[in-house]
Design a protein around this motif. Structure first.
Motif, PDB file in Angstrom:
ATOM      1  N   THR A 126      37.511  30.058  48.143  1.00  0.00           N
ATOM      2  CA  THR A 126      36.078  30.240  47.945  1.00  0.00           C
ATOM      3  C   THR A 126      35.331  28.995  48.418  1.00  0.00           C
ATOM      4  OG1 THR A 126      34.345  30.706  46.310  1.00  0.00           O
ATOM      5  CG2 THR A 126      36.162  29.331  45.568  1.00  0.00           C
ATOM      6  N   ARG A 127      34.075  29.186  48.757  1.00  0.00           N
ATOM      7  CA  ARG A 127      33.224  28.045  49.109  1.00  0.00           C
ATOM      8  C   ARG A 127      32.629  27.401  47.855  1.00  0.00           C
ATOM      9  NH1 ARG A 127      33.341  27.744  54.295  1.00  0.00           N
ATOM     10  NH2 ARG A 127      33.341  29.574  55.626  1.00  0.00           N
ATOM     11  N   ASP A 128      32.682  28.091  46.725  1.00  0.00           N
ATOM     12  CA  ASP A 128      32.110  27.584  45.474  1.00  0.00           C
ATOM     13  C   ASP A 128      33.191  27.524  44.396  1.00  0.00           C
ATOM     14  OD1 ASP A 128      30.518  26.813  43.352  1.00  0.00           O
ATOM     15  OD2 ASP A 128      29.517  28.754  43.156  1.00  0.00           O
ATOM     16  N   LEU A 129      34.075  26.561  44.514  1.00  0.00           N
ATOM     17  CA  LEU A 129      35.179  26.434  43.558  1.00  0.00           C
ATOM     18  C   LEU A 129      34.671  26.155  42.147  1.00  0.00           C
ATOM     19  CD1 LEU A 129      38.234  26.398  43.095  1.00  0.00           C
ATOM     20  CD2 LEU A 129      38.180  23.936  43.558  1.00  0.00           C
ATOM     21  N   GLY A 178      31.801  27.006  40.768  1.00  0.00           N
ATOM     22  CA  GLY A 178      31.226  28.232  40.227  1.00  0.00           C
ATOM     23  C   GLY A 178      32.306  29.231  39.827  1.00  0.00           C
ATOM     24  N   ALA A 179      33.332  29.370  40.672  1.00  0.00           N
ATOM     25  CA  ALA A 179      34.441  30.277  40.362  1.00  0.00           C
ATOM     26  C   ALA A 179      35.168  29.804  39.107  1.00  0.00           C
ATOM     27  CB  ALA A 179      35.407  30.357  41.536  1.00  0.00           C
ATOM     28  N   PHE A 180      35.365  28.497  38.987  1.00  0.00           N
ATOM     29  CA  PHE A 180      36.068  27.973  37.825  1.00  0.00           C
ATOM     30  C   PHE A 180      35.252  28.187  36.546  1.00  0.00           C
ATOM     31  CE2 PHE A 180      37.450  24.636  34.893  1.00  0.00           C
ATOM     32  CZ  PHE A 180      38.794  24.965  34.811  1.00  0.00           C
ATOM     33  N   GLU A 181      33.951  27.998  36.616  1.00  0.00           N
ATOM     34  CA  GLU A 181      33.101  28.253  35.444  1.00  0.00           C
ATOM     35  C   GLU A 181      33.219  29.707  34.996  1.00  0.00           C
ATOM     36  OE1 GLU A 181      29.059  27.019  36.110  1.00  0.00           O
ATOM     37  OE2 GLU A 181      29.699  24.982  36.659  1.00  0.00           O
ATOM     38  N   ARG A 182      33.251  30.611  35.954  1.00  0.00           N
ATOM     39  CA  ARG A 182      33.393  32.035  35.637  1.00  0.00           C
ATOM     40  C   ARG A 182      34.747  32.319  34.984  1.00  0.00           C
ATOM     41  NH1 ARG A 182      31.659  36.911  39.711  1.00  0.00           N
ATOM     42  NH2 ARG A 182      32.260  38.592  38.338  1.00  0.00           N
ATOM     43  N   LEU A 183      35.793  31.668  35.491  1.00  0.00           N
ATOM     44  CA  LEU A 183      37.132  31.828  34.909  1.00  0.00           C
ATOM     45  C   LEU A 183      37.162  31.296  33.476  1.00  0.00           C
ATOM     46  CD1 LEU A 183      39.195  30.758  38.016  1.00  0.00           C
ATOM     47  CD2 LEU A 183      39.298  33.017  36.920  1.00  0.00           C
ATOM     48  N   GLN A 184      36.583  30.133  33.257  1.00  0.00           N
ATOM     49  CA  GLN A 184      36.544  29.561  31.903  1.00  0.00           C
ATOM     50  C   GLN A 184      35.779  30.459  30.948  1.00  0.00           C
ATOM     51  OE1 GLN A 184      35.052  25.500  32.663  1.00  0.00           O
ATOM     52  NE2 GLN A 184      36.859  24.819  31.544  1.00  0.00           N
ATOM     53  N   ALA A 185      34.680  31.006  31.394  1.00  0.00           N
ATOM     54  CA  ALA A 185      33.855  31.873  30.546  1.00  0.00           C
ATOM     55  C   ALA A 185      34.578  33.161  30.177  1.00  0.00           C
ATOM     56  CB  ALA A 185      32.530  32.190  31.241  1.00  0.00           C
ATOM     57  N   ASP A 241      41.529  22.428  44.621  1.00  0.00           N
ATOM     58  CA  ASP A 241      41.804  23.755  44.079  1.00  0.00           C
ATOM     59  C   ASP A 241      41.936  23.728  42.572  1.00  0.00           C
ATOM     60  OD1 ASP A 241      44.357  22.690  43.588  1.00  0.00           O
ATOM     61  OD2 ASP A 241      45.422  24.222  44.723  1.00  0.00           O
ATOM     62  N   CYS A 242      42.053  24.929  42.000  1.00  0.00           N
ATOM     63  CA  CYS A 242      42.333  25.084  40.573  1.00  0.00           C
ATOM     64  C   CYS A 242      43.389  26.171  40.445  1.00  0.00           C
ATOM     65  CB  CYS A 242      41.072  25.455  39.791  1.00  0.00           C
ATOM     66  SG  CYS A 242      40.418  27.101  40.126  1.00  0.00           S
ATOM     67  N   ALA A 243      43.907  26.346  39.243  1.00  0.00           N
ATOM     68  CA  ALA A 243      44.937  27.363  39.038  1.00  0.00           C
ATOM     69  C   ALA A 243      44.755  28.023  37.681  1.00  0.00           C
ATOM     70  CB  ALA A 243      46.328  26.744  39.141  1.00  0.00           C
ATOM     71  N   VAL A 244      44.983  29.335  37.657  1.00  0.00           N
ATOM     72  CA  VAL A 244      44.946  30.137  36.435  1.00  0.00           C
ATOM     73  C   VAL A 244      46.114  31.109  36.484  1.00  0.00           C
ATOM     74  CG1 VAL A 244      42.433  29.991  36.201  1.00  0.00           C
ATOM     75  CG2 VAL A 244      43.438  31.918  37.404  1.00  0.00           C
ATOM     76  N   ARG A 245      46.368  31.748  35.364  1.00  0.00           N
ATOM     77  CA  ARG A 245      47.340  32.836  35.337  1.00  0.00           C
ATOM     78  C   ARG A 245      46.565  34.130  35.088  1.00  0.00           C
ATOM     79  NH1 ARG A 245      51.985  30.667  36.104  1.00  0.00           N
ATOM     80  NH2 ARG A 245      52.625  28.759  35.077  1.00  0.00           N
ATOM     81  N   ASP A 246      46.943  35.167  35.800  1.00  0.00           N
ATOM     82  CA  ASP A 246      46.329  36.468  35.533  1.00  0.00           C
ATOM     83  C   ASP A 246      46.948  37.034  34.257  1.00  0.00           C
ATOM     84  OD1 ASP A 246      48.750  37.769  36.143  1.00  0.00           O
ATOM     85  OD2 ASP A 246      47.967  38.789  37.898  1.00  0.00           O
ATOM     86  N   PRO A 247      46.483  38.160  33.751  1.00  0.00           N
ATOM     87  CA  PRO A 247      47.008  38.681  32.487  1.00  0.00           C
ATOM     88  C   PRO A 247      48.513  38.958  32.481  1.00  0.00           C
ATOM     89  CG  PRO A 247      44.937  39.728  32.980  1.00  0.00           C
ATOM     90  CD  PRO A 247      45.313  38.917  34.194  1.00  0.00           C
ATOM     91  N   ALA A 248      49.115  39.169  33.659  1.00  0.00           N
ATOM     92  CA  ALA A 248      50.564  39.408  33.730  1.00  0.00           C
ATOM     93  C   ALA A 248      51.349  38.114  33.844  1.00  0.00           C
ATOM     94  CB  ALA A 248      50.884  40.314  34.912  1.00  0.00           C
TER      95      ALA A 248
END
Length: 136
Positions: free
Chosen positions: A89-92, A94-101, A119-126
């Motif tokens: 993404t061009r807005d890391l 903003g994307a991270f704020e959305r993930l945190q929320a 970059d950042c990293a998350v886990r999806d629900p699986a």
């Protein structure tokens, strides 16, 4: 040769949680939803990239694998070591704020990596690792 990436596969163990993550949190559109219960194949993708999709599928449904292999896949998913995905993404921030929320499982906050990307990293629900890198 003219080859494009059409679809990539990522396992899920809860179709509703996966939909909430990919559709509601990441903003992907749902392009397909077949099957029922936990045996659902979901096709999602970025709205502005209609030719590229992710197929979220039930783990280990291939009839050619053994019960031991199926169990190994389920165990690896639980540890988050079976599959991963790299997004950009061009807005890391903003994307991270959305993930945190969304209460996503945050693995790493936005970081400047020694190999030259932020970059950042998350886990999806699986449990799949999803890295999101910032585009220049």
């Amino acid at each position: 040769m003219d080859i494009t990436i059409h679809a990539s596969f990522l396992p899920h163990d809860d179709p509703e949680a996966s939909l909430a993550f990919f559709r509601d949190t990441l903003g992907f559109e749902v392009r397909g939803d077949v099957g029922s219960g936990t045996m659902r194949w979901l096709t999602v993708g970025p709205p502005d990239q209609p030719g590229t999709s992710i197929v979220l599928h039930p783990p280990a449904v291939d009839p050619g694998i053994t019960d031991d292999e199926r169990q190994t896949i389920v165990e690896m998913m639980a540890k988050g070591t079976y599959a991963s995905l790299l997004l950009a993404t061009r807005d890391l921030d903003g994307a991270f704020e959305r993930l945190q929320a969304s209460d996503a499982d945050i693995v790493q906050e936005p970081t400047e990596q020694p190999y030259g990307v932020r970059d950042c990293a998350v886990r999806d629900p699986a449990g799949n690792l999803v890295r999101i890198q910032e585009l220049p």
